[in-house]
Enzyme design. Structure first.
Site, mmCIF file in Angstrom:
data_model
loop_
_atom_site.group_PDB
_atom_site.id
_atom_site.type_symbol
_atom_site.label_atom_id
_atom_site.label_comp_id
_atom_site.label_asym_id
_atom_site.label_seq_id
_atom_site.Cartn_x
_atom_site.Cartn_y
_atom_site.Cartn_z
ATOM 1 C CG HIS A 89 -0.478 0.262 2.516
ATOM 2 N ND1 HIS A 89 -0.192 -0.736 3.423
ATOM 3 C CD2 HIS A 89 -0.214 1.423 3.154
ATOM 4 C CE1 HIS A 89 0.225 -0.202 4.555
ATOM 5 N NE2 HIS A 89 0.227 1.110 4.414
ATOM 6 C CG ASP A 225 0.440 -4.083 2.838
ATOM 7 O OD1 ASP A 225 0.981 -3.580 1.832
ATOM 8 O OD2 ASP A 225 -0.333 -3.447 3.566
ATOM 9 C CB SER A 648 2.662 1.914 6.263
ATOM 10 O OG SER A 648 1.391 1.964 6.863
#
Length: 712
Positions: A89, A225, A648
């Site tokens: 992402h 991810d 992230s």
């Protein structure tokens, strides 16, 4: 959120206050501020390395491998040729930028077989931390005698800018001075900025985004991810603009990758760039966040995303164009929903009020009234007086600045007319936005956003476009007004706008664009925002002063306790353990998931859970190779590390400083974590590094990347 000085002085929304005390081993710690108390706790949890292996002024350390990826994520360097692992992402915008209907890398994934096939990503940068130095004395020395908070902040910003200039950073460095500890301390930070970044590998979205919005913030999780990029440098191994002659960057340090896995209660450590927290927020600040920021955001984004989703589901080209924007919007939308629920469930307002009573008792019993006596009362007053303006600003920002896109386009168009010297940069920014924009879709969004504004903002605070145009000429019909804007304006259409720009000199263009309906709308919205901002700023400065003094008071109140600074997108570390958790009475979540769950969840009829057959076959046959543990492939795992947005892509390290995963999410039950850390509930969700390697090797058939890594 934790505000930077420039944001305070230029911000369009109210600032928040401070409260709450974190335990010493629950925090986002500055690596250069780690002390013996931290080290003792880390050793207790299992850490084996010396502190200077994490960060050092004069020798390579783990911090040298951790990077800012793009504008809001973290990444980790994993080879001596500048290979970077981050989240899918985080790379999503880059993947989307290279995708077309014929080459849909979002859907199908991307594998480069050679370095020559790695794709340059214009506008993407990677920043390596060069140094961080405390400069509190230099800043505070210039602030003595200043009692007005606005003037204090302005002067602090001026001093910080001067200190940054004196560092003599070159064009490929970023030098900033940031406030920490609620504006009680300051640090000078220097980054090397690499602008030649290329896409190397991306799994299909069926892996990298498996579970979609449904599984976002949820556990158990089965999302792969991750994405892979490479940093390139000039012949001197220094940052350089893109060139085919550039070479892979040779980093100061790169992380070894562990194949050993983990078990419950093993040491786990994250290093990354958390964006913002409000751990010292008062009860009034929590109420303000819920009522005047989260609730408006939930309402507006839910409506906007519904319009986008319908169009994206109907057309593949639209899906590609809006994929990244939708994901970004939905992420914070769901976060706000979860935060409100978590704050209520944990009675955070009640906890904050108890802390405030303890602070007031300490002031009274220790003769501190002269310094801190009015801190809490001033914060309460400022929040309550500023609530209305904060709510109005959130609605205006979410609807007309962040909902419909034509207002932002018009701002760029008007800037071209008013700032001809910056013509090239503004036009490039506008053209970048045109690439992922559909006027026909925005035509549907605009009236929905205008309707919300009319319902939620008082008539005397509405942009005057309502009274002068929408009501007067269109009898309040926002759909007819939106049709008028998109029929008559050139701003939404790249071809029309460029034709107009080329056909006129600067003076004629300025006059013509001033009368454009989209520009008229934009100017009206900006004027309304400035009026609301003027109402907000007096309270914002009072809140900022209260925050600063409240934190200073807490330090005096707890002299033996280390209080971590709120996050502000600077490098932080968090130490903890691999742990499951109890989401509710009678339930227990294990600390890891396996490939079995992918097969259980996969659904060919769902765009969130559909997985390509060739990937499913790898799970069905258990073709896991050396990436398996006891015959199973671990997909994701939990730890009680303290992270937030910006983390992230953060590396998760074991006790020996070896990479075991990439952090990519938090759990739904602890969405209140930015305000109140709850150790029994808050968990970091990370993708297992062995699943990353499995996808690169078994699905991608890309052994060259595996061979680059230092596997242990």
């Amino acid at each position: 959120m934790q505000m930077k000085l420039k944001s305070i002085l230029l911000g369009a929304a109210l600032l928040l206050g401070a409260s709450g005390v974190a335990k010493a081993d629950k925090g986002m710690w500055l690596l250069n501020e780690l002390n013996q108390e931290n080290l003792d706790r880390m050793r207790e949890l299992g850490f084996t390395l010396p502190l200077d292996s994490l960060y050092s002024f004069d020798k390579p350390s783990i911090a040298n491998a951790v990077v800012i990826f793009g504008g809001g994520c973290t990444g980790i360097t994993v080879s001596d040729q500048g290979l970077i692992f981050t989240n899918h992402h985080c790379g999503y915008g880059a993947i989307q930028s290279q995708s077309t209907v014929d080459h849909d890398y979002l859907r199908d994934g991307f594998v480069s077989r050679t370095m020559g096939e790695e794709l340059p990503i214009p506008g993407l940068s990677v920043k390596y931390l060069r140094k961080i130095v405390k400069v509190t004395d230099k800043v505070e020395g210039q602030l003595k005698g200043i009692t007005d908070e606005m003037e204090r902040l302005r002067k602090a910003q001026e001093v910080c800018q001067e200190l940054a200039k004196k560092e003599n950073a070159d064009e490929n460095q970023l030098c900033i001075v940031e406030p920490f500890y609620s504006n009680n301390e300051y640090f000078l930070i220097v980054y090397d900025v690499f602008k030649d970044v290329r896409m190397v590998f991306a799994p299909p979205s069926s892996v990298g985004k498996f579970g979609g919005d449904t599984d976002n913030w949820m556990w158990p999780r089965h999302t792969g991810d991750f994405s892979v990029f490479r940093v390139y440098a000039g012949a001197d191994n220094r940052p350089a603009e893109y060139s085919k002659d550039n070479k892979p960057y040779k980093p100061v340090y790169f992380a070894a990758v562990s194949m050993q896995g983990y078990k419950a209660d093993d040491y786990a450590m994250t290093i990354g760039f958390p964006g913002s927290t409000d751990r010292y927020l008062t009860s009034w600040g929590v109420e303000d966040r819920i009522e005047n920021e989260n609730n408006p955001r939930i309402e507006v984004r839910g409506i906007k995303q519904g319009i986008w989703k319908e169009a994206m589901s109907a057309d593949q080209a639209t899906r590609i164009k809006y994929a990244s924007k939708y994901a970004q919007s939905a992420n914070y939308w769901k976060n706000s929903i979860g935060m409100n629920r978590g704050l209520a469930r944990l009675d955070v307002i009640g906890r904050k009020r108890a802390e405030e009573r303890a602070f007031a008792d300490w002031i009274r019993k220790n003769g501190k009234s002269a310094v801190y006596g009015d801190v809490l009362s001033s914060l309460e007053k400022a929040y309550k007086e500023g609530a209305k303006a904060n709510r109005e600003m959130t609605y205006l920002s979410e609807t007309l600045f962040g909902g419909t896109e034509v207002v932002r386009f018009a701002q760029f168009a008007n800037a071209l007319a008013t700032n001809p010297d910056a013509h090239a940069g503004i036009l490039k920014s506008l053209d970048d936005k045109y690439k992922d924009y559909l006027p026909s879709l925005d035509r549907k969004v605009l009236p929905a956003m205008l309707d919300i504004v009319r319902r939620r903002i008082p008539a005397d605070k509405l942009p005057d476009i309502f009274k002068n145009v929408i009501d007067k000429k269109f009898k309040g019909d926002t759909k007819k007004y939106a049709d008028f804007v998109f029929d008559k304006s050139v701003v939404p259409y790249s071809d029309k706008f460029h034709a107009m720009l080329k056909s006129m000199d600067k003076e004629k263009f300025a006059k013509a664009i001033e009368k454009d309906p989209a520009v008229e709308l934009s100017k009206s919205v900006i004027a309304a925002a400035r009026a609301i901002q003027a109402d907000a700023m007096a309270n914002a400065y009072a809140i900022e002063k209260g925050k600063r003094l409240f934190f200073a008071g807490l330090r005096e109140m707890y002299p033996g306790r280390a209080l971590p600074s709120d996050a502000n997108f600077t490098m932080r570390m968090s130490y903890g353990s691999i742990k499951g958790y109890e989401p509710q009475d009678g339930a227990w979540y294990n600390y890891h998931t396996t490939g079995k769950g992918v097969l259980e969840k996969q659904d060919p009829k769902s765009d969130e859970f559909a997985v390509q057959e060739n990937i499913l076959d790898l799970f069905r046959t258990k073709n896991y190779g050396r990436y398996a543990e006891n015959g199973q492939l671990h997909i994701a795992f939990l730890s009680n590390n303290d992270i937030t947005g910006g983390n992230s892509g953060s590396p998760v390290f074991d006790k020996n400083g070896r990479l075991i995963g990439l952090a990519f999410d938090g759990n739904w039950e602890a969405m209140s974590g930015d305000i109140e850390f709850e150790p029994d509930l808050q968990r970091t969700i990370s993708v297992d590094i062995r699943y990353v390697l499995f996808m690169i090797d078994k699905w991608g058939q890309c052994p060259r990347l595996i061979q680059e890594l230092k596997l242990i």
